[in-house]
Design a protein around this motif. Structure first.
Motif, PDB file in Angstrom:
ATOM      1  N   LYS A  38      32.566  37.972  36.155  1.00  0.00           N
ATOM      2  CA  LYS A  38      33.674  37.296  35.492  1.00  0.00           C
ATOM      3  C   LYS A  38      33.215  35.999  34.838  1.00  0.00           C
ATOM      4  O   LYS A  38      32.657  35.125  35.501  1.00  0.00           O
ATOM      5  CB  LYS A  38      34.805  37.013  36.495  1.00  0.00           C
ATOM      6  N   VAL A  87      30.627  34.347  37.558  1.00  0.00           N
ATOM      7  CA  VAL A  87      31.048  34.551  38.943  1.00  0.00           C
ATOM      8  C   VAL A  87      31.052  36.056  39.213  1.00  0.00           C
ATOM      9  O   VAL A  87      31.586  36.835  38.416  1.00  0.00           O
ATOM     10  CB  VAL A  87      32.445  33.957  39.200  1.00  0.00           C
ATOM     11  N   PHE A  89      32.085  39.147  41.704  1.00  0.00           N
ATOM     12  CA  PHE A  89      33.006  39.526  42.766  1.00  0.00           C
ATOM     13  C   PHE A  89      32.616  40.875  43.336  1.00  0.00           C
ATOM     14  O   PHE A  89      32.357  41.827  42.601  1.00  0.00           O
ATOM     15  CB  PHE A  89      34.440  39.613  42.241  1.00  0.00           C
ATOM     16  N   GLY A 105      34.023  35.641  45.612  1.00  0.00           N
ATOM     17  CA  GLY A 105      33.112  35.458  44.491  1.00  0.00           C
ATOM     18  C   GLY A 105      31.922  34.572  44.805  1.00  0.00           C
ATOM     19  O   GLY A 105      31.967  33.716  45.702  1.00  0.00           O
ATOM     20  N   ARG A 107      29.174  32.265  42.460  1.00  0.00           N
ATOM     21  CA  ARG A 107      28.821  31.785  41.121  1.00  0.00           C
ATOM     22  C   ARG A 107      27.312  31.815  40.967  1.00  0.00           C
ATOM     23  O   ARG A 107      26.592  31.131  41.684  1.00  0.00           O
ATOM     24  CB  ARG A 107      29.343  30.367  40.903  1.00  0.00           C
TER      25      ARG A 107
ATOM     26  N   ASN B  41      39.870  31.748  42.814  1.00  0.00           N
ATOM     27  CA  ASN B  41      39.085  32.956  43.031  1.00  0.00           C
ATOM     28  C   ASN B  41      39.720  34.018  43.922  1.00  0.00           C
ATOM     29  O   ASN B  41      39.111  35.041  44.155  1.00  0.00           O
ATOM     30  CB  ASN B  41      37.710  32.594  43.617  1.00  0.00           C
ATOM     31  N   PHE B  43      42.099  37.027  44.616  1.00  0.00           N
ATOM     32  CA  PHE B  43      42.896  38.057  43.967  1.00  0.00           C
ATOM     33  C   PHE B  43      43.874  38.647  44.975  1.00  0.00           C
ATOM     34  O   PHE B  43      43.473  39.067  46.053  1.00  0.00           O
ATOM     35  CB  PHE B  43      42.006  39.192  43.455  1.00  0.00           C
TER      36      PHE B  43
END
Lengths: 112, 111
Positions: A38, A87, A89, A105, A107, B41, B43
């Motif tokens: 992302k 980032v 996930f 996530g 980075r 971050n 979800f």
């Protein structure tokens, strides 16, 4: 209670080297695992996935490894490029078009 | 289309106002999912559809949130009487298998 965990909030890697992003999960019923990348102000982009019946899946520079006994998966990026900075996930799902359960996530910064 | 489309990109509402978000899934995909991304971050799954039928709504705050996927129309997510805590990025995803493909998101700001 987080079912999918990415314990490293950030990772810095030099260009050309390997990036290894890790993910742990707690629910052994998860059937499918996915990695998304992302960029800011964009939606997650699907990168690579693996079914629970496999232990490795490779697509170009990206390889995902699954260790079911340890409930652990990892994404390897080789060689890392500056454009990989984003980032990442980790996500997991049960079988049958079920919602994704995301980690928080990691980075990745790839330094030229 | 080849990508999931979401409109609008940004939406600003005063507390108590209604907000409506739209999603056009990838052509041929039968499943649509809505997620809310809060705290940068995290979800949170809201609801999913199989074609125009609700498939899983376990994540929906039912008091103020509703969603539809009607034939030949974009799917929609509507929030009645928005609250400050509804401020988030709302992502739509579509799938026809195990992989879900995401749209660019709608950023909702409730003032």
């Amino acid at each position: 209670d987080q079912q999918v965990k990415q314990n490293s909030p950030s990772l810095s890697v030099q260009e050309g080297r390997i990036s290894i992003l890790n993910c742990d999960y707690t629910n052994s019923m998860f059937d499918y695992f996915l990695w998304y990348k992302k960029y800011p102000a964009e939606g997650p982009t699907f990168l690579i996935s693996i079914s629970s019946i496999k232990d490795k899946n490779e697509d170009g520079r990206f390889t995902v490894f699954l260790n079911k006994s340890a409930k652990h998966l990892s994404l390897h990026i080789v060689p890392s490029q500056p454009g990989d900075s984003a980032v990442y996930f980790c996500a997991a799902s049960f079988s049958g078009n079920t919602p994704l359960v995301f980690g928080k996530g990691t980075r990745l910064s790839v330094i030229a | 289309g080849e990508e999931v489309a979401q409109t609008p990109k940004h939406l600003v509402r005063g507390e108590g106002q209604k907000a409506k978000l739209y999603c056009a899934p990838i052509k041929g995909h039968s499943y649509v999912f809505w997620y809310q991304q809060v705290l940068k971050n995290e979800f949170k799954f809201l609801i999913s559809f199989q074609n125009e039928n609700v498939f899983d709504e376990t994540g929906m705050p039912k008091e103020r949130f509703s969603a539809k996927c009607l034939p030949n129309s974009p799917c929609s997510l509507e929030i009645q009487a928005t609250k400050l805590e509804d401020s988030a990025v709302y992502f739509c995803a579509s799938s026809q298998g195990n992989e879900q493909f995401f749209g660019p998101g709608t950023r909702l700001t409730v003032l």
